[in-house]
Write an enzyme that holds these catalytic residues in place. Structure first.
Site, mmCIF file in Angstrom:
data_model
loop_
_atom_site.group_PDB
_atom_site.id
_atom_site.type_symbol
_atom_site.label_atom_id
_atom_site.label_comp_id
_atom_site.label_asym_id
_atom_site.label_seq_id
_atom_site.Cartn_x
_atom_site.Cartn_y
_atom_site.Cartn_z
ATOM 1 N N THR A 1 0.822 -1.205 0.000
ATOM 2 C CA THR A 1 0.000 0.000 0.000
ATOM 3 C C THR A 1 0.859 1.259 0.000
ATOM 4 O O THR A 1 0.471 2.280 -0.569
ATOM 5 C CB THR A 1 -0.947 0.024 1.211
ATOM 6 O OG1 THR A 1 -0.185 -0.129 2.411
ATOM 7 C CG2 THR A 1 -1.968 -1.095 1.124
ATOM 8 N N PHE B 1 -6.709 -5.102 -0.350
ATOM 9 C CA PHE B 1 -7.969 -5.726 -0.743
ATOM 10 C C PHE B 1 -9.053 -5.629 0.313
ATOM 11 O O PHE B 1 -10.214 -5.829 0.012
ATOM 12 C CB PHE B 1 -7.721 -7.211 -1.052
ATOM 13 C CG PHE B 1 -7.233 -7.442 -2.458
ATOM 14 C CD1 PHE B 1 -6.198 -6.702 -2.979
ATOM 15 C CD2 PHE B 1 -7.811 -8.416 -3.229
ATOM 16 C CE1 PHE B 1 -5.752 -6.915 -4.261
ATOM 17 C CE2 PHE B 1 -7.368 -8.648 -4.521
ATOM 18 C CZ PHE B 1 -6.332 -7.895 -5.037
ATOM 19 N N ARG B 2 -8.685 -5.364 1.578
ATOM 20 C CA ARG B 2 -9.692 -5.539 2.608
ATOM 21 C C ARG B 2 -9.832 -4.410 3.622
ATOM 22 O O ARG B 2 -10.700 -4.469 4.463
ATOM 23 C CB ARG B 2 -9.432 -6.856 3.359
ATOM 24 C CG ARG B 2 -9.506 -8.013 2.428
ATOM 25 C CD ARG B 2 -9.613 -9.346 3.106
ATOM 26 N NE ARG B 2 -9.863 -10.366 2.099
ATOM 27 C CZ ARG B 2 -11.048 -10.706 1.647
ATOM 28 N NH1 ARG B 2 -12.129 -10.148 2.135
ATOM 29 N NH2 ARG B 2 -11.184 -11.623 0.716
ATOM 30 N N GLN C 1 1.235 -12.825 -0.042
ATOM 31 C CA GLN C 1 -0.028 -12.931 -0.765
ATOM 32 C C GLN C 1 -0.082 -11.908 -1.902
ATOM 33 O O GLN C 1 -1.007 -11.939 -2.708
ATOM 34 C CB GLN C 1 -1.205 -12.696 0.184
ATOM 35 C CG GLN C 1 -1.353 -13.756 1.259
ATOM 36 C CD GLN C 1 -2.366 -13.358 2.315
ATOM 37 O OE1 GLN C 1 -2.021 -12.736 3.314
ATOM 38 N NE2 GLN C 1 -3.613 -13.713 2.107
ATOM 39 N N HIS D 1 -0.188 -16.316 -4.151
ATOM 40 C CA HIS D 1 -1.278 -16.009 -5.081
ATOM 41 C C HIS D 1 -0.782 -15.683 -6.487
ATOM 42 O O HIS D 1 -1.516 -15.126 -7.295
ATOM 43 C CB HIS D 1 -2.125 -14.862 -4.527
ATOM 44 C CG HIS D 1 -2.840 -15.211 -3.268
ATOM 45 N ND1 HIS D 1 -3.394 -14.270 -2.421
ATOM 46 C CD2 HIS D 1 -3.102 -16.414 -2.691
ATOM 47 C CE1 HIS D 1 -3.956 -14.884 -1.391
ATOM 48 N NE2 HIS D 1 -3.777 -16.179 -1.531
ATOM 49 N N CYS E 1 -0.188 -18.570 -22.153
ATOM 50 C CA CYS E 1 -1.248 -18.975 -23.073
ATOM 51 C C CYS E 1 -1.869 -20.265 -22.545
ATOM 52 O O CYS E 1 -1.167 -21.204 -22.173
ATOM 53 C CB CYS E 1 -0.683 -19.189 -24.472
ATOM 54 S SG CYS E 1 -1.900 -19.858 -25.635
ATOM 55 N N CYS F 1 -0.941 -23.099 -25.748
ATOM 56 C CA CYS F 1 0.431 -23.512 -26.056
ATOM 57 C C CYS F 1 1.410 -23.203 -24.924
ATOM 58 O O CYS F 1 2.585 -23.538 -25.008
ATOM 59 C CB CYS F 1 0.917 -22.872 -27.359
ATOM 60 S SG CYS F 1 1.246 -21.087 -27.254
ATOM 61 N N SER G 1 -4.389 -8.974 7.243
ATOM 62 C CA SER G 1 -5.471 -9.066 8.216
ATOM 63 C C SER G 1 -5.611 -10.473 8.784
ATOM 64 O O SER G 1 -6.353 -10.684 9.751
ATOM 65 C CB SER G 1 -6.799 -8.653 7.561
ATOM 66 O OG SER G 1 -7.037 -9.448 6.407
ATOM 67 N N ILE H 1 4.208 -0.643 8.194
ATOM 68 C CA ILE H 1 5.161 -1.736 8.079
ATOM 69 C C ILE H 1 6.477 -1.273 7.445
ATOM 70 O O ILE H 1 7.558 -1.728 7.818
ATOM 71 C CB ILE H 1 4.557 -2.918 7.284
ATOM 72 C CG1 ILE H 1 5.503 -4.126 7.324
ATOM 73 C CG2 ILE H 1 4.237 -2.524 5.858
ATOM 74 C CD1 ILE H 1 4.875 -5.378 6.782
#
Length: 220
Positions: free
Chosen positions: A3, A10-11, A80, A98, A106, A109, A169, A209
């Site tokens: 961040t 995300f949360r 993550q 993740h 692709c 292929c 979190s 952090i």
């Protein structure tokens, strides 16, 4: 973790999942495997706009971790995040639970493409070699994590004498469950808000952090 590099989380209250979309789906649904299959054009429009940040740079936290690894104080990073900023800062042993927006393949292929190819594509990215859809190497909702990555992360955590958890979190599983493999002496939590594991930690710091890690690294 990212961040402070200008990438929304995300949360949190201001995170990606708090935004109002112009389509009748939640962000969680948009980044699911079923949505990708059923609405690939809308998936890639959202993905390119909200999940790739080509101008983002490593922040003080990323740089501090890379410094600690170079000093042989840090053995591994389990993340993550999908932005590749740990490697950009110089970290080598990184387990990306993740996946990464920097890797795209692709579906037919298996040819490799970078994130610029995805950003430059119109609507659905297609492979110029075979015409297959080029899918990001990112774990979507409803998809399983890479087994080799999980095994490496579990091995690193179970062998550590100190585990530092930062910028999460601890509510997203199976990643949050990895803390259960820690058998070491020192558990440190760095996060701006409380987590379910705060009571288990030897040290809890509710602060930036990047600031905390860079200060810690400078004292070694």
């Amino acid at each position: 973790m990212s961040t402070e590099s200008g990438i929304p989380d995300f949360r949190s209250a201001n995170g990606l999942y708090s935004e109002k979309l112009n389509i009748n789906f939640t962000p969680e649904q948009v980044v699911s495997h079923s949505f990708y299959v059923k609405y690939p054009k809308e998936f890639f429009n959202f993905y390119k706009e909200k999940l790739i940040y080509p101008n983002a740079k490593p922040n003080a936290g990323h740089n501090a971790l890379a410094k600690l690894e170079k000093m042989e104080k840090l053995k591994a990073i389990v993340t993550q995040n999908i932005d590749g900023l740990h490697q950009a800062a110089g970290s080598k042993n990184v387990y990306e639970l993740h996946g990464s927006v920097l890797r795209n393949y692709c579906t037919k292929c298996h040819a490799f493409y970078d994130e610029k190819f995805i950003l430059d594509s119109k609507d659905i990215p297609t492979c110029p070699k075979c015409g297959g859809i080029v899918k990001p190497d990112v774990v979507l909702y409803e998809e399983g994590l890479d087994e080799a990555t999980i095994q490496g992360a579990v091995r690193a955590i179970s062998q550590a004498d100190t585990l530092i958890i930062g910028g999460t979190s601890l509510v997203v599983y199976p990643a949050a469950g990895l803390i259960d493999y820690f058998r070491g002496r020192n558990l440190v939590l760095i996060n701006k808000s409380t987590t379910p594991a705060d009571s288990k930690a030897n040290l809890v710091i509710h602060d930036s952090i990047g600031k905390v890690l860079s200060k810690a690294a400078s004292l070694l």
